[in-house]
Design an enzyme around this catalytic site. Sequence first.
Site, short mmCIF file in Angstrom:
data_model
loop_
_atom_site.label_atom_id
_atom_site.label_comp_id
_atom_site.label_asym_id
_atom_site.label_seq_id
_atom_site.Cartn_x
_atom_site.Cartn_y
_atom_site.Cartn_z
N SER A 8 -9.62 2.17 3.08
CA SER A 8 -8.68 2.97 2.11
C SER A 8 -7.79 2.34 1.26
O SER A 8 -7.54 2.70 0.45
CB SER A 8 -8.00 4.04 2.80
N SER A 12 -9.64 -0.01 7.15
CA SER A 12 -9.20 -0.20 5.86
C SER A 12 -8.49 -1.18 5.04
O SER A 12 -7.95 -1.44 4.03
CB SER A 12 -7.99 0.92 5.65
N LYS A 44 0.90 -1.25 -0.06
CA LYS A 44 -0.09 -0.02 -0.01
C LYS A 44 0.98 1.14 -0.06
O LYS A 44 1.91 1.18 0.64
CB LYS A 44 -0.97 -0.08 1.21
#
Length: 500
Positions: free
Chosen positions: A155, A179, A80
Site C-alpha cells: 500500500s 506494504s 505515509k
Amino acid sequence: MDSLIYQSATKLGQLISSRQVTSEEVAQAHFDRIEAKEHEIHAFLHVDTTRGLDTARRVDAALDSGEKLGPLAGVPVALKDVFTYTGAPTTCGSKMLENWIPPYDATITRCLIDADMVILGKTNMDEFAMGSSTENSAFGPTCNPWDTTKVPGGSGGGSAACLASFEAPLALGSDTGGSIRQPAAVTGTVGVKPTYGTCSRYGLVAMASSLDQPGPCGRTVEDTAALHEVIAGYDPLDSTSINHELGSLVEAARMLDVAGMKIGVVKELSGAGYSPQVLARFQESMDVLSNAGADVIEVSCKHFPTALGAYYLIMPSEVSSNLARFDAMRYGLRVGDDGNQSAEQVMRSSRAAGFGREVKRRIILGTYALSSGYYDAYYGSAQKVRTLVMEDFTKAFESVDVLMSPTTPTTAFAIGERVDDPIAMYMADLCTIPSNLAGNAAMSLPCGLSQEDGMPIGIQIMAPALCDDRLYRVGGALEALLQERWGGPALAQLIAKEPS
Ligand code: GLN
C-alpha cells in the site's frame, strides 16, 4: 542545487551539519523536485511546503548558533498518510477521512520532529493500507517512476515512488502484509519491516493491529538504518511496545562483512510460480553472498505457502473490527443526515459512501470470518496456521542467522492489470506475509533489473525478532557487493541519469 536531490540522506545530513549547505537549500531542492515531478508520479497527497521550510530555517539557525543536532537534522522525509501529523490532513487514502486534521501527532511523527527532520508532506497509499498497487487510493493512483504505466506497489506506493523519483531522500511506511517491502522491491528502493513492537503504532491509523508495524524506507541500506534508529524505541502509548535496545543499525550496515554467516534460502519461496528473471537475480545475489564467505544453505519452511490464506482471514477480521470506528458520529465523513434519518441510517449511508470497494470487501469477509458458527472454522484455523508459520521460523533460526527469498514473485505490473482480480493482487504478498504473521524483522533491497522489462527486482532478508541489526549487516554487505558487480551506484541512483 539540482544535484542535492541525488545525494543520500546520510550525505545530506553531513553536508548540513558541516554547514556546506543549508537545510533550507536541501528542502527547497526537494520541494522544487516535487513540483516538477508530481504531475507524472502523484506520490504525495499533501505537500507541506511552508512548515517544511520553517523547520529547515530553524535547523539552520540552531546549527549556526553552534547547537549539536542529530545525524539526520535538517534532512527531508516523507510521511505515509496513515500517520497522524497535527496541522496536516491524514486521509489514509480514503474519502472517509478526507479533510480530517488530526489533533495529535503519531509517536513516529514525534520521533521525526525530535530528530529535527524536515517533513515534506504526506504520501499516497491504498485506502486504509489495503492493496498492493496504490490503485485503491480514493485520490487516484501513484505511478512507478521507472515506468509510469506500471504500479509502484502498495500500500505504500507513494513513499516508495517519492524515493525512486528523488522527491524525498527518506520516507516512512507501515507494513501489515508487505506494504513497505513490496513497494520497495518494485521501485528499486530499500524498505524494512521492523520487529513487531519495536516502532510505535500510536497514531498509526489501525488496519490489523496484530500485524501493523511502522518502518523506514530509503534508497540505500545505510540511509534506511539511520531512519530506523530515529523511529525505534519503547512507547508507553502503544500497548504492544517492547522495551528493548536494538543496538546500532548504522554500524551493522557499515560492517560489509558476511563471512561465516549462515544464510538460509527458503525453499518454498523461491521456486515455481516466480518469474524466471526474479529467480535469476535472486540466485545471483545468493552466489555473491556465498563468494563473500557466507554459508548459504537451503531451508524448508513448509507452512509458508499457507501463510497467505491465513493472512487473508486474520487481517480482514481485524479490519472489520478496527474500521467499525468510522461510524460518521465522532469524526470522518457524514452523509445523508437531513435531520429525519436515524443514527443507523446515517451510519449506513456514510459507510457506503466513504469506503471504497476493497475496504468493503475486507470488512464483509472479516465480519463473516468472525461470525458465530464460522469463527472456529475460519479465524480459529487461521490462527493455528499462524502458529505453524511461527514454528517454521523458530526452527529455521536454530540453524541459520537469516533467511532469504525474493521479495515479490514478479516485477511491477501494469496499472489496471489486476484491479478486477483480487486474488492476483493478493499474490504480490506471497513472500512478505510470513514475517508479519510471526512478527520478526524483514528487509527488501534491490538486487538488479529484469532483462525482460528493465524493471527493478527486490530480494528479501528475514531475521529473528529483535535481531533487526542482522538485516542491515547482510543488506549492507549485499548492496556493496552488487554495486561492485554493477560498477555503479545503488539501484535507485540509476534512474537519476534521466535528462529532465
Ligand atoms: N498487500 C497487503 C494487503 O493488501 C499489504 C497490506 C499492508 O502491508 N498494509 O493487505
